[in-house]
Design a protein around this motif. Structure first.
Motif, PDB file in Angstrom:
ATOM      1  N   ASN A   5       0.880  -1.188  -0.087  1.00 32.91           N
ATOM      2  CA  ASN A   5      -0.076  -0.017   0.220  1.00 32.91           C
ATOM      3  C   ASN A   5       0.815   0.978  -0.011  1.00 32.91           C
ATOM      4  OD1 ASN A   5      -1.775   2.169   0.854  1.00 32.91           O
ATOM      5  ND2 ASN A   5      -3.289   0.635   1.567  1.00 32.91           N
ATOM      6  N   GLN A  45      -1.527  -1.299  -3.347  1.00 33.36           N
ATOM      7  CA  GLN A  45      -2.745  -0.395  -3.234  1.00 33.36           C
ATOM      8  C   GLN A  45      -2.275   1.235  -3.124  1.00 33.36           C
ATOM      9  OE1 GLN A  45      -1.967  -2.955  -0.334  1.00 33.36           O
ATOM     10  NE2 GLN A  45      -2.451  -4.471  -2.097  1.00 33.36           N
ATOM     11  N   LEU A  95      -5.162   0.326  -7.977  1.00 29.85           N
ATOM     12  CA  LEU A  95      -4.394  -1.099  -7.532  1.00 29.85           C
ATOM     13  C   LEU A  95      -3.239  -1.422  -8.697  1.00 29.85           C
ATOM     14  CD1 LEU A  95      -7.582  -3.071  -6.561  1.00 29.85           C
ATOM     15  CD2 LEU A  95      -5.744  -2.522  -5.239  1.00 29.85           C
ATOM     16  N   LYS A 155     -11.205   1.973  -3.791  1.00 25.67           N
ATOM     17  CA  LYS A 155     -11.142   0.656  -3.161  1.00 25.67           C
ATOM     18  C   LYS A 155     -11.993  -0.346  -4.166  1.00 25.67           C
ATOM     19  CE  LYS A 155      -9.992   2.288   0.963  1.00 25.67           C
ATOM     20  NZ  LYS A 155      -9.600   3.592   0.432  1.00 25.67           N
ATOM     21  N   HIS A 175      -8.313  -3.993  -1.563  1.00 28.18           N
ATOM     22  CA  HIS A 175      -8.060  -2.875  -0.932  1.00 28.18           C
ATOM     23  C   HIS A 175      -9.610  -2.608  -0.368  1.00 28.18           C
ATOM     24  CE1 HIS A 175      -6.244   1.485  -0.129  1.00 28.18           C
ATOM     25  NE2 HIS A 175      -6.533   0.681   0.815  1.00 28.18           N
TER      26      HIS A 175
END
Length: 425
Positions: A5, A45, A95, A155, A175
């Motif tokens: 992330n 992410q 992503l 997300k 995510h």
């Protein structure tokens, strides 16, 4: 497999990412050097960081470094998928899924979801911006009504499907939603945010196991944003304290909670605000790897029949300080938690925990425990799978929600190599 992330002030892909990238890559390459995995999956992410419009160019530089470095020279094939199309709010997930295949691994194929057949993996390919145009993956952003207050954010999930020799499996980059306010998370047990994540994760599992394609073992790894049960953990940490409520003068809404010891000069134990979690003793999250707090890590229990995980033996992976000199320090923003995880279906777990491997080394741990890897710490799993030959499989999970979370997993499925083509240890 590696989940990363990469967001926030000190992002891996920030405007001045050089130092953090160097550290991250050094730790990553060290894992490759130590365990020599044959299939490496890196799940990112927040590609581009929070300021993705200004920082997206750094993503391309980072990928070029991975593809061209000496440490990766034996990885002769690669597939890189980056969702960089930030102008499409209804599709943008930020992503990134990157896969690297060692030259010694001869028999590997990737699934074409449109043609519904596997295709041999040859050469190195990068696909970015509009991932909807490629049939080699499935990408979805969660439906808008899944988002808190129906406000779009980055997300969703990406699925790829692979076949190593005669073993096929899915890798899912995910995510989920974060806790927007510590105060709201504290209001009830389980929190409203936990319910939102539960709904979204259920959606992903339903999608990857529906009737459109053959059901296969699957590994889901990324930033789940799982949190400890805030109300219960605070009641435990502050069991002998008294609580003071501070309200905003203009709205009368709760602005701050202050927990003080009943004696000892009324010493402040915990101060809680929307984005402040200032606990007096951070050592509780590090001692014995914080495992005394695992009883409050409950979000996965809802999926106990569908998802499995190796035993956690590392400290909470988030939120670490982004100060490069404070590699073991947590930020006082959120209650530390195991946000980034490597989860698997029962059939995938059986591939990892084969009966003949019970006495062998299986590790699920952190990478770079003493250095700054961003606000999420890198977590790894190492499996030595014994078939006719000894094959080491590494699972790396770097964790970074605010800056460089990374979860990584190196292909667990080398247990099925074509024996005539391999001569391992």
């Amino acid at each position: 497999m590696v989940t990363v992330n990469v967001a926030h002030r000190l992002s891996l892909f920030s405007l001045q990412p050089e130092n953090l990238q160097k550290t991250w890559l050094r730790e990553f390459y060290q894992v490759l050097h130590s365990h020599k995995p044959h299939f490496v999956a890196v799940h990112c992410q927040e590609v581009g960081g929070k300021n993705y419009e200004a920082s997206m160019s750094h993503v391309d530089n980072f990928v070029k470094e991975l593809l061209s470095s000496d440490a990766m020279k034996e990885y002769s094939r690669a597939r890189v998928y980056l969702d960089e199309n930030y102008k499409s709010q209804e599709h943008f997930t930020a992503l990134g899924s990157c896969y690297f295949i060692h030259e010694s691994l001869k028999n590997i194929h990737q699934f074409d979801f449109k043609a519904k057949k596997f295709k041999k993996v040859v050469g190195k390919e990068t696909c970015s911006e509009t991932l909807e145009s490629t049939s080699m993956l499935e990408k979805e952003k969660f439906p808008q009504d899944y988002f808190p207050e129906s406000k779009w954010s980055r997300k969703g999930f990406i699925r790829t499907r692979w076949a190593l020799a005669d073993c096929a499996f899915d890798l899912v980059n995910i995510h989920l939603f974060h806790d927007a306010s510590n105060l709201v998370a504290w209001e009830k047990s389980p929190s409203v945010y936990s319910g939102t994540r539960q709904k979204a994760l259920g959606y992903v599992l339903d999608r990857i196991t529906d009737q459109r394609y053959e059901k296969l073992p699957y590994f889901v790894f990324g930033d789940f944003n799982f949190r400890l049960d805030s109300k219960q953990v605070i009641e435990s940490l502050c069991s002998t304290a008294t609580m003071q409520t501070v309200r905003a003068a203009d709205t009368n809404e709760v602005d701050k909670l202050i927990f003080r010891e009943s004696d000892n000069d009324r010493k402040v134990v915990l101060q809680l605000e929307k984005k402040l979690f200032n606990y007096v003793n951070q050592d509780v999250f590090r001692e014995n790897n914080g495992t005394s707090l695992l009883e409050f890590d409950k979000e996965l229990s809802v999926f106990k029949d569908r998802l499995h995980e190796l035993e956690i033996s590392f400290p909470p992976s988030y939120p670490y300080s982004e100060d490069s000199s404070q590699g073991k320090q947590y930020m006082n923003t959120r209650c530390p938690a195991w946000c980034d995880r490597i989860l698997m279906s029962a059939s995938a777990r059986d591939l990892v925990l084969k009966p003949e491997n019970e006495e062998k080394s299986i590790v699920y741990d952190n990478i770079g425990p003493n250095v700054c890897m961003g606000d999420h710490k890198v977590t790894s799993g190492i499996h030595t799978i014994i078939d006719e030959y000894a094959v080491t499989v590494v699972i790396i999970l770097p964790l970074m929600q605010v800056s460089v979370p990374c979860a990584s997993v190196n292909a667990v499925l080398e247990a099925f190599p074509p024996l005539q083509e391999y001569h391992f240890g």
